[in-house]
Design an enzyme around this catalytic site. Structure first.
Site, PDB file in Angstrom:
ATOM      1  N   CYS A   9       0.734  -1.175  -0.069  1.00 13.36           N
ATOM      2  CA  CYS A   9      -0.112   0.067   0.139  1.00 13.36           C
ATOM      3  C   CYS A   9       0.883   1.238  -0.073  1.00 13.36           C
ATOM      4  O   CYS A   9       2.194   1.193  -0.358  1.00 13.36           O
ATOM      5  CB  CYS A   9      -1.036   0.007   1.248  1.00 13.36           C
ATOM      6  SG  CYS A   9      -0.113  -0.034   2.872  1.00 13.36           S
ATOM      7  N   ARG A  15      -3.257  -0.614   5.439  1.00 10.14           N
ATOM      8  CA  ARG A  15      -4.047  -1.822   4.695  1.00 10.14           C
ATOM      9  C   ARG A  15      -2.977  -3.145   4.359  1.00 10.14           C
ATOM     10  O   ARG A  15      -3.309  -4.178   4.521  1.00 10.14           O
ATOM     11  CB  ARG A  15      -4.345  -1.284   3.120  1.00 10.14           C
ATOM     12  CG  ARG A  15      -5.562  -0.289   3.313  1.00 10.14           C
ATOM     13  CD  ARG A  15      -5.673   0.780   1.898  1.00 10.14           C
ATOM     14  NE  ARG A  15      -4.526   1.457   1.730  1.00 10.14           N
ATOM     15  CZ  ARG A  15      -4.489   2.334   0.657  1.00 10.14           C
ATOM     16  NH1 ARG A  15      -5.252   2.094  -0.124  1.00 10.14           N
ATOM     17  NH2 ARG A  15      -3.144   3.098   0.663  1.00 10.14           N
ATOM     18  N   ASP A 126      -8.354   4.027   1.107  1.00 15.03           N
ATOM     19  CA  ASP A 126      -7.297   4.197   1.857  1.00 15.03           C
ATOM     20  C   ASP A 126      -8.096   4.860   3.422  1.00 15.03           C
ATOM     21  O   ASP A 126      -8.817   5.703   3.144  1.00 15.03           O
ATOM     22  CB  ASP A 126      -6.299   5.349   1.318  1.00 15.03           C
ATOM     23  CG  ASP A 126      -5.541   5.976   2.352  1.00 15.03           C
ATOM     24  OD1 ASP A 126      -5.488   5.665   3.609  1.00 15.03           O
ATOM     25  OD2 ASP A 126      -4.587   6.673   1.910  1.00 15.03           O
TER      26      ASP A 126
HETATM   27  P1  4NP Z   1      -1.468   2.863   4.176  1.00 16.42           P
HETATM   28  O1  4NP Z   1      -2.544   4.070   4.787  1.00 16.42           O
HETATM   29  O2  4NP Z   1      -1.374   3.088   2.811  1.00 16.42           O
HETATM   30  O3  4NP Z   1      -2.863   1.909   4.291  1.00 16.42           O
HETATM   31  O4  4NP Z   1      -0.650   2.423   4.998  1.00 16.42           O
HETATM   32  C1  4NP Z   1      -1.847   5.366   4.674  1.00 16.42           C
HETATM   33  C2  4NP Z   1      -0.884   5.778   5.725  1.00 16.42           C
HETATM   34  C3  4NP Z   1      -0.315   6.882   5.747  1.00 16.42           C
HETATM   35  C4  4NP Z   1      -0.596   7.678   4.942  1.00 16.42           C
HETATM   36  C5  4NP Z   1      -1.727   7.660   3.736  1.00 16.42           C
HETATM   37  C6  4NP Z   1      -1.968   6.277   3.816  1.00 16.42           C
HETATM   38  N1  4NP Z   1      -0.119   9.190   4.870  1.00 16.42           N
HETATM   39  O5  4NP Z   1      -0.337  10.154   3.900  1.00 16.42           O
HETATM   40  O6  4NP Z   1       0.754   9.422   5.841  1.00 16.42           O
END
Ligand code: 4NP
Length: 157
Positions: A9, A15, A126
């Site tokens: 991800c 995720r 997300d």
């Molecule tokens: P992930 O979620 O991609 O599912 O781990 C996110 C974690 C952090 C961020 C965006 C999505 N961020 O912008 O910091």
């Protein structure tokens, strides 16, 4: 040789660590922990070294799944190290393939939602900037997609 799965991800704190730990949970139930190995990574460097997000941990706990691991960034070496790479959304998919300069690993990279059977989503949403219900939704979607993915792999094996 074990079959190796990599879930990817953006941040590797919501995720993809959920997908990794859910799949490991299913593999344990089926006695396949030594045959299929799981890891996860993020396309970004934002959260390198961080544990899974607390809100994601809370959602997983409701399904009796514990999230372990620390975030790392996806790298070109992962194309060779893994048999199948699962992107959570289209941006992840594009970012992964943008590192495949010789254009030889495309067949290894799939969208996670292609394996879901009970959810209509084409991407794992997300949850980072939303409320707790978004995290709960991601866990249920990933449980479904991981079950579908495991069925496919078992048929191939
Ligand atoms: P992930 O979620 O991609 O599912 O781990 C996110 C974690 C952090 C961020 C965006 C999505 N961020 O912008 O910091």
């Amino acid at each position: 040789m074990a079959y190796k799965l990599l879930f990817v991800c953006l941040g590797n704190i919501c995720r993809s660590p959920s997908a990794e730990n859910i799949m490991r949970h299913l593999l344990k139930q089926e006695g396949l922990s030594n045959k299929i190995l799981c890891d996860s990574a993020g396309t970004s460097s934002y959260h390198i070294g961080a544990a899974p997000d607390r809100r994601m941990q809370a959602a997983a706990q409701k399904r009796d799944i514990r999230l372990v691991g620390s975030a790392r960034q996806f790298s070109r070496a992962d194309f060779e190290a893994f048999d199948l790479i699962l992107a959570m959304d289209r941006a992840n998919y594009r970012d992964i393939l943008s590192l495949d300069r010789a254009d030889i690993y495309g067949e290894k990279v799939k969208m996670m939602c292609d394996y879901a059977t009970n959810f209509p989503d084409s991407e794992v949403p997300d949850p980072y900037y939303g409320g707790q219900s978004g995290f709960d939704y991601v866990i249920d979607l990933l449980l479904d997609a991981c079950q579908g993915l495991l069925q496919e792999i078992k048929q191939e094996m």
